[in-house]
Write a protein that holds these residues in place. Structure first.
Motif, PDB file in Angstrom:
ATOM      1  N   GLU A  59       0.875  -1.234   0.129  1.00  0.00           N
ATOM      2  CA  GLU A  59       0.163   0.061  -0.098  1.00  0.00           C
ATOM      3  C   GLU A  59       0.949   1.157   0.106  1.00  0.00           C
ATOM      4  OE1 GLU A  59      -3.318   2.395   2.871  1.00  0.00           O
ATOM      5  OE2 GLU A  59      -3.004   0.147   2.833  1.00  0.00           O
ATOM      6  N   VAL A  60       0.587   2.078  -1.161  1.00  0.00           N
ATOM      7  CA  VAL A  60       1.340   3.214  -1.217  1.00  0.00           C
ATOM      8  C   VAL A  60       0.137   4.601  -1.031  1.00  0.00           C
ATOM      9  CG1 VAL A  60       2.741   4.837  -2.550  1.00  0.00           C
ATOM     10  CG2 VAL A  60       3.097   2.221  -2.551  1.00  0.00           C
ATOM     11  N   THR A  61       0.396   5.267  -0.101  1.00  0.00           N
ATOM     12  CA  THR A  61      -0.357   6.534   0.043  1.00  0.00           C
ATOM     13  C   THR A  61       0.364   7.863  -0.605  1.00  0.00           C
ATOM     14  OG1 THR A  61      -1.004   5.903   2.292  1.00  0.00           O
ATOM     15  CG2 THR A  61      -1.216   8.137   1.854  1.00  0.00           C
ATOM     16  N   THR A  62      -0.568   8.676  -1.035  1.00  0.00           N
ATOM     17  CA  THR A  62      -0.062   9.753  -2.066  1.00  0.00           C
ATOM     18  C   THR A  62      -0.538  10.981  -1.348  1.00  0.00           C
ATOM     19  OG1 THR A  62      -1.646   9.766  -3.700  1.00  0.00           O
ATOM     20  CG2 THR A  62       0.343   8.802  -4.116  1.00  0.00           C
ATOM     21  N   ILE A  63       0.221  11.987  -1.249  1.00  0.00           N
ATOM     22  CA  ILE A  63      -0.252  13.624  -1.070  1.00  0.00           C
ATOM     23  C   ILE A  63       0.185  14.336  -2.284  1.00  0.00           C
ATOM     24  CG2 ILE A  63       0.195  15.515   0.590  1.00  0.00           C
ATOM     25  CD1 ILE A  63       0.768  13.494   2.879  1.00  0.00           C
ATOM     26  N   ALA A  64      -1.006  14.710  -2.926  1.00  0.00           N
ATOM     27  CA  ALA A  64      -0.627  15.798  -4.093  1.00  0.00           C
ATOM     28  C   ALA A  64      -1.205  17.021  -3.355  1.00  0.00           C
ATOM     29  CB  ALA A  64      -1.516  15.219  -5.039  1.00  0.00           C
ATOM     30  N   ALA A  65      -0.271  17.759  -2.775  1.00  0.00           N
ATOM     31  CA  ALA A  65      -0.395  19.018  -2.040  1.00  0.00           C
ATOM     32  C   ALA A  65      -0.747  20.202  -3.038  1.00  0.00           C
ATOM     33  CB  ALA A  65       1.084  19.370  -1.427  1.00  0.00           C
ATOM     34  N   TYR A  66      -1.603  20.968  -2.594  1.00  0.00           N
ATOM     35  CA  TYR A  66      -2.194  22.167  -3.201  1.00  0.00           C
ATOM     36  C   TYR A  66      -3.093  21.716  -4.465  1.00  0.00           C
ATOM     37  CZ  TYR A  66       1.604  23.732  -0.239  1.00  0.00           C
ATOM     38  OH  TYR A  66       2.606  23.822   0.989  1.00  0.00           O
ATOM     39  N   THR A  67      -3.822  20.584  -4.263  1.00  0.00           N
ATOM     40  CA  THR A  67      -4.580  20.145  -5.519  1.00  0.00           C
ATOM     41  C   THR A  67      -5.976  20.420  -4.967  1.00  0.00           C
ATOM     42  OG1 THR A  67      -4.486  17.777  -5.037  1.00  0.00           O
ATOM     43  CG2 THR A  67      -2.873  18.926  -6.709  1.00  0.00           C
ATOM     44  N   THR A  68      -6.013  20.425  -3.425  1.00  0.00           N
ATOM     45  CA  THR A  68      -7.365  20.812  -2.898  1.00  0.00           C
ATOM     46  C   THR A  68      -7.480  21.993  -2.058  1.00  0.00           C
ATOM     47  OG1 THR A  68      -6.862  19.263  -0.984  1.00  0.00           O
ATOM     48  CG2 THR A  68      -7.671  18.251  -3.061  1.00  0.00           C
ATOM     49  N   ASN A  69      -8.507  22.327  -1.324  1.00  0.00           N
ATOM     50  CA  ASN A  69      -8.483  23.256  -0.428  1.00  0.00           C
ATOM     51  C   ASN A  69      -7.917  22.649   1.051  1.00  0.00           C
ATOM     52  OD1 ASN A  69      -9.208  25.255  -2.077  1.00  0.00           O
ATOM     53  ND2 ASN A  69     -11.521  24.705  -1.960  1.00  0.00           N
ATOM     54  N   THR A  70      -7.531  21.629   1.245  1.00  0.00           N
ATOM     55  CA  THR A  70      -7.258  21.232   2.387  1.00  0.00           C
ATOM     56  C   THR A  70      -5.590  21.585   2.764  1.00  0.00           C
ATOM     57  OG1 THR A  70      -8.502  19.336   2.207  1.00  0.00           O
ATOM     58  CG2 THR A  70      -6.825  18.803   3.861  1.00  0.00           C
ATOM     59  N   PRO A  71      -5.268  22.122   3.476  1.00  0.00           N
ATOM     60  CA  PRO A  71      -3.958  22.549   3.991  1.00  0.00           C
ATOM     61  C   PRO A  71      -3.016  21.491   3.847  1.00  0.00           C
ATOM     62  CG  PRO A  71      -5.208  23.795   5.461  1.00  0.00           C
ATOM     63  CD  PRO A  71      -6.232  22.707   4.870  1.00  0.00           C
ATOM     64  N   VAL A  72      -1.881  21.733   3.499  1.00  0.00           N
ATOM     65  CA  VAL A  72      -0.846  20.325   3.484  1.00  0.00           C
ATOM     66  C   VAL A  72      -0.545  19.728   4.878  1.00  0.00           C
ATOM     67  CG1 VAL A  72       1.226  21.761   3.653  1.00  0.00           C
ATOM     68  CG2 VAL A  72       1.190  19.551   2.345  1.00  0.00           C
ATOM     69  N   ASN A  73      -0.549  20.586   5.925  1.00  0.00           N
ATOM     70  CA  ASN A  73       0.036  19.940   7.053  1.00  0.00           C
ATOM     71  C   ASN A  73      -1.283  19.148   7.577  1.00  0.00           C
ATOM     72  OD1 ASN A  73      -1.603  22.759   7.528  1.00  0.00           O
ATOM     73  ND2 ASN A  73      -1.340  22.378   9.781  1.00  0.00           N
ATOM     74  N   GLU A  74      -2.537  19.491   7.242  1.00  0.00           N
ATOM     75  CA  GLU A  74      -3.650  18.436   7.601  1.00  0.00           C
ATOM     76  C   GLU A  74      -3.652  17.176   6.651  1.00  0.00           C
ATOM     77  OE1 GLU A  74      -7.601  20.560   7.304  1.00  0.00           O
ATOM     78  OE2 GLU A  74      -6.608  22.404   8.519  1.00  0.00           O
ATOM     79  N   GLU A  75      -3.291  17.566   5.680  1.00  0.00           N
ATOM     80  CA  GLU A  75      -3.191  16.195   4.639  1.00  0.00           C
ATOM     81  C   GLU A  75      -1.977  15.013   5.439  1.00  0.00           C
ATOM     82  OE1 GLU A  75      -4.029  16.595   0.373  1.00  0.00           O
ATOM     83  OE2 GLU A  75      -2.730  18.400   0.734  1.00  0.00           O
ATOM     84  N   ILE A  76      -0.972  15.774   5.727  1.00  0.00           N
ATOM     85  CA  ILE A  76       0.183  15.225   6.267  1.00  0.00           C
ATOM     86  C   ILE A  76      -0.249  14.394   7.671  1.00  0.00           C
ATOM     87  CG2 ILE A  76       2.312  15.159   7.347  1.00  0.00           C
ATOM     88  CD1 ILE A  76       3.150  17.009   5.156  1.00  0.00           C
ATOM     89  N   ASP A  77      -0.796  15.386   8.321  1.00  0.00           N
ATOM     90  CA  ASP A  77      -1.514  14.625  10.055  1.00  0.00           C
ATOM     91  C   ASP A  77      -2.441  13.545   9.402  1.00  0.00           C
ATOM     92  OD1 ASP A  77      -0.172  16.770  10.979  1.00  0.00           O
ATOM     93  OD2 ASP A  77      -1.602  17.896  11.498  1.00  0.00           O
ATOM     94  N   ALA A  78      -3.208  13.653   8.443  1.00  0.00           N
ATOM     95  CA  ALA A  78      -4.044  12.417   8.179  1.00  0.00           C
ATOM     96  C   ALA A  78      -3.405  11.295   7.751  1.00  0.00           C
ATOM     97  CB  ALA A  78      -5.095  12.970   7.237  1.00  0.00           C
ATOM     98  N   ALA A  79      -2.245  11.616   7.042  1.00  0.00           N
ATOM     99  CA  ALA A  79      -1.647  10.474   6.252  1.00  0.00           C
ATOM    100  C   ALA A  79      -0.927   9.350   7.483  1.00  0.00           C
ATOM    101  CB  ALA A  79      -0.646  10.792   5.362  1.00  0.00           C
ATOM    102  N   LEU A  80      -0.378  10.304   8.447  1.00  0.00           N
ATOM    103  CA  LEU A  80       0.505   9.790   9.552  1.00  0.00           C
ATOM    104  C   LEU A  80      -0.330   9.270  10.913  1.00  0.00           C
ATOM    105  CD1 LEU A  80       3.495  11.748   9.303  1.00  0.00           C
ATOM    106  CD2 LEU A  80       3.188   9.322   8.390  1.00  0.00           C
ATOM    107  N   ALA A  81      -1.763   9.571  10.759  1.00  0.00           N
ATOM    108  CA  ALA A  81      -2.556   9.408  12.088  1.00  0.00           C
ATOM    109  C   ALA A  81      -2.704   7.920  12.544  1.00  0.00           C
ATOM    110  CB  ALA A  81      -3.844  10.076  11.752  1.00  0.00           C
ATOM    111  N   ASP A  82      -2.380   6.977  11.697  1.00  0.00           N
ATOM    112  CA  ASP A  82      -2.581   5.769  12.090  1.00  0.00           C
ATOM    113  C   ASP A  82      -1.455   4.997  12.413  1.00  0.00           C
ATOM    114  OD1 ASP A  82      -2.015   5.392   9.462  1.00  0.00           O
ATOM    115  OD2 ASP A  82      -3.105   3.976   8.998  1.00  0.00           O
TER     116      ASP A  82
END
Length: 139
Positions: free
Chosen positions: A29-52
């Motif tokens: 399983e590979v998770t991706t973060i394509a920053a700045y393609t949505t209105n979600t701040p990058v730090n929130e995307e990172i927090d969500a990716a590392l939450a588990d």
């Protein structure tokens, strides 16, 4: 558990994942973060990716730019054990890091060697071919 994350500005990480899974279909399983393609701040995307990811887990994170905001937002997690952050991702470096992985936790020295091996795949082909031609002429 091991988590592999590819993170970049815009869609580089998405394309990298697609190509990686084509070449290495059993990569996991590979998770991706394509920053700045949505209105979600990058730090929130990172927090969500590392939450588990717990202290018993490990995360291997590849980002596009050393000085970029995506990479910088991951650095706050480096105080946690078993978080490995690699900037300057390219396909050879990712493959070199992931190919030898087994079930055991990754050794940072193994990552260093794989990064060095992957960096050797960055070649100015004009010079490389010119050197090959010269070597053939010498024989």
């Amino acid at each position: 558990m091991r988590k592999i994350i590819l993170a970049s500005h815009h869609n580089l990480a998405v394309g990298m994942k697609d190509t990686l899974e084509y070449i290495m279909p059993t990569v996991g399983e590979v998770t991706t973060i394509a920053a700045y393609t949505t209105n979600t701040p990058v730090n929130e995307e990172i927090d969500a990716a590392l939450a588990d990811v717990s202290e018993a887990d490990e995360a291997i994170i590849f980002t596009d730019l050393m000085g970029g905001s995506v990479n910088q937002n991951f650095t706050k997690y480096l105080a946690q054990p078993n978080i490995h952050l690699i900037a300057g991702m390219n396909l050879p470096v990712i493959m070199s890091c992931l190919l030898p992985l087994g079930d055991a936790a990754i050794d940072p020295e193994q990552l260093r060697g794989a990064i060095q091996e992957g960096q050797q795949q960055v070649v100015y082909v004009n010079d490389y071919l010119a050197e090959q031609t010269m070597d053939e002429d010498d024989e």
